[in-house]
Enzyme design. Structure first.
Site, short mmCIF file in Angstrom:
data_model
loop_
_atom_site.label_atom_id
_atom_site.label_comp_id
_atom_site.label_asym_id
_atom_site.label_seq_id
_atom_site.Cartn_x
_atom_site.Cartn_y
_atom_site.Cartn_z
CE1 TYR A 1 43.70 45.00 42.28
CE2 TYR A 1 45.40 43.31 42.24
CZ TYR A 1 44.68 44.30 41.60
OH TYR A 1 44.94 44.59 40.28
CD GLU A 2 47.56 39.05 44.61
OE1 GLU A 2 47.45 38.04 43.90
OE2 GLU A 2 48.29 40.01 44.33
#
Length: 390
Positions: A261-262
């Protein structure tokens, strides 16, 4: 012919090799990655030429380096501390692999010199840098390689060949290597060093040591979560970094969900528009987007024992291995202690990284991260999927 050629280069102190498994620059990068200071050009060349005279296999080079770095304290020691007081003196540990016992000195002397000079003068092994390395590669070829660790791709067998079953047992929690004051179980230390080296050398064929995820599974998780697969080199860096951190596949699923996600599927290693942020130049970098000066400072001290990441924060994003190293560091230092892994609560890992957003676990971003975790867990065969509670 290749072995003779490399032997001549080692003898002449030259470093331009053919079929090289490793370079002297990589030796120093390995030392830094495993928490040891770099060595000077003379020693790094001797180490490099010794390895390249022994093998062209980078996986074997990673195994060998892990063992000799541990045995010698990062090529600092060529003699066992307190060796003269041991009951096996004067044949105590010498050389980078810590050759010990009279029968090993005799065998090495006969194979290398055709006589027993190392029995008559065992101190030769530690007095001469080249001989310290020569005896170490001799021991590896003579005693470690035949034990099957290299051919079976099982790092644990190389540890067993050097340290014996007691100290190398993969489930032994109290086996301690005391030669250099280490207080960490030998197996734990060796696994950490080996995976760090494997990641740096981009060795994707991982040894059978606490392997929680493969590079192929990394790409399967990316596909399952809707992201593009990464190339084999990067997949190896990611897998090796994770395997150096944990053997728990549920934790792997949590970690992968967060870093995917990051970084948008390992696509970004720098925060978009980071240079314009109020906290620049310490904006988000690495796959977990490490942010703020105090995090850069803590990471730098823990990984390098200095402030290089404060002086040059861009180091984190310029190199994929460092991006991964800092990400696993942040996880172990800041995420794992918050209880998300031990309590099987994915929401606590999100909170440790992102803070406490409006809506908590019902925030759309929290929901998205949790969805990534569930998909990663499914790929990895995790059945005890954690909750998502803040």
């Amino acid at each position: 012919m290749a072995k003779l050629f490399i032997a001549f280069f080692a003898l002449l102190g030259l470093s331009s090799l053919t079929q090289a498994a490793i370079t002297s620059q990589e030796v120093n990068r390995v030392l830094v990655a495993t928490g040891y200071p770099q060595i000077d050009a003379t020693v790094s060349t001797i180490v490099t030429n010794g390895i390249n005279g022994m093998t062209t296999d980078r996986n074997e080079a990673a195994m060998f380096l892990a063992q000799v770095i541990h045995e010698s304290g990062g090529f600092k020691y060529r003699e066992e501390i307190g060796g003269a007081s041991r009951n096996y003196a004067p044949y105590y540990g010498r050389g980078y692999i810590q050759l010990t016992w009279d029968y090993n000195y005799r065998a090495a002397s006969r194979d290398i010199f055709g006589d027993e000079r190392l029995v008559r003068d065992p101190g030769m092994v530690s007095r001469d840098l080249n001989l310290s390395m020569r005896v170490s590669t001799w021991f590896w070829v003579k005693n470690v390689r035949p034990a099957g660790g290299v051919s079976q791709n099982n790092f644990g067998l190389t540890t067993k060949a050097i340290n014996g079953a007691l100290e190398s047992g993969s489930n032994n929690p109290v086996a301690i290597r005391s030669r250099f004051g280490s207080s960490e179980p030998t197996t734990t230390t060796m696994v950490k060093i080996f995976f760090a080296i494997s990641a740096l050398l981009a060795v994707s064929c991982l040894s059978q040591v606490a392997s929680a995820v493969t590079s192929q599974e990394v790409n399967q998780v990316l596909a399952a979560t809707g992201y593009k697969q990464v190339d084999a080199t990067l997949a190896g860096v990611i897998a090796n970094g994770i395997n150096g951190m944990t053997s728990d596949r549920n934790e792997v699923a949590m970690f992968l969900a967060q870093v995917i996600y990051e970084s948008a599927g390992f696509y970004y290693r720098e925060e978009i528009g980071g240079a314009s942020k109020s906290y620049a130049p310490y904006y988000g970098r690495g796959y977990i987007q490490v942010t703020w000066k105090y995090n850069y400072q803590a990471a730098s001290q823990d990984i390098f024992k200095d402030d290089r990441l404060v002086r040059d924060p861009g180091l984190v994003s310029r190199d994929t291995t460092m991006s991964m190293r800092v990400s696993t560091w942040f996880w172990v230092k800041n995420v794992r202690p918050k209880g998300g892994v031990s309590k099987n609560n994915f929401g606590l890992t999100t909170r440790a990284i992102w803070g406490n957003p409006v809506g908590g676990s019902n925030n759309p971003v929290s929901i998205k991260r949790y969805d990534l975790y569930k998909k990663a867990a499914k790929v990895l065969g995790v059945t005890n999927v954690g909750i998502n509670s803040f």
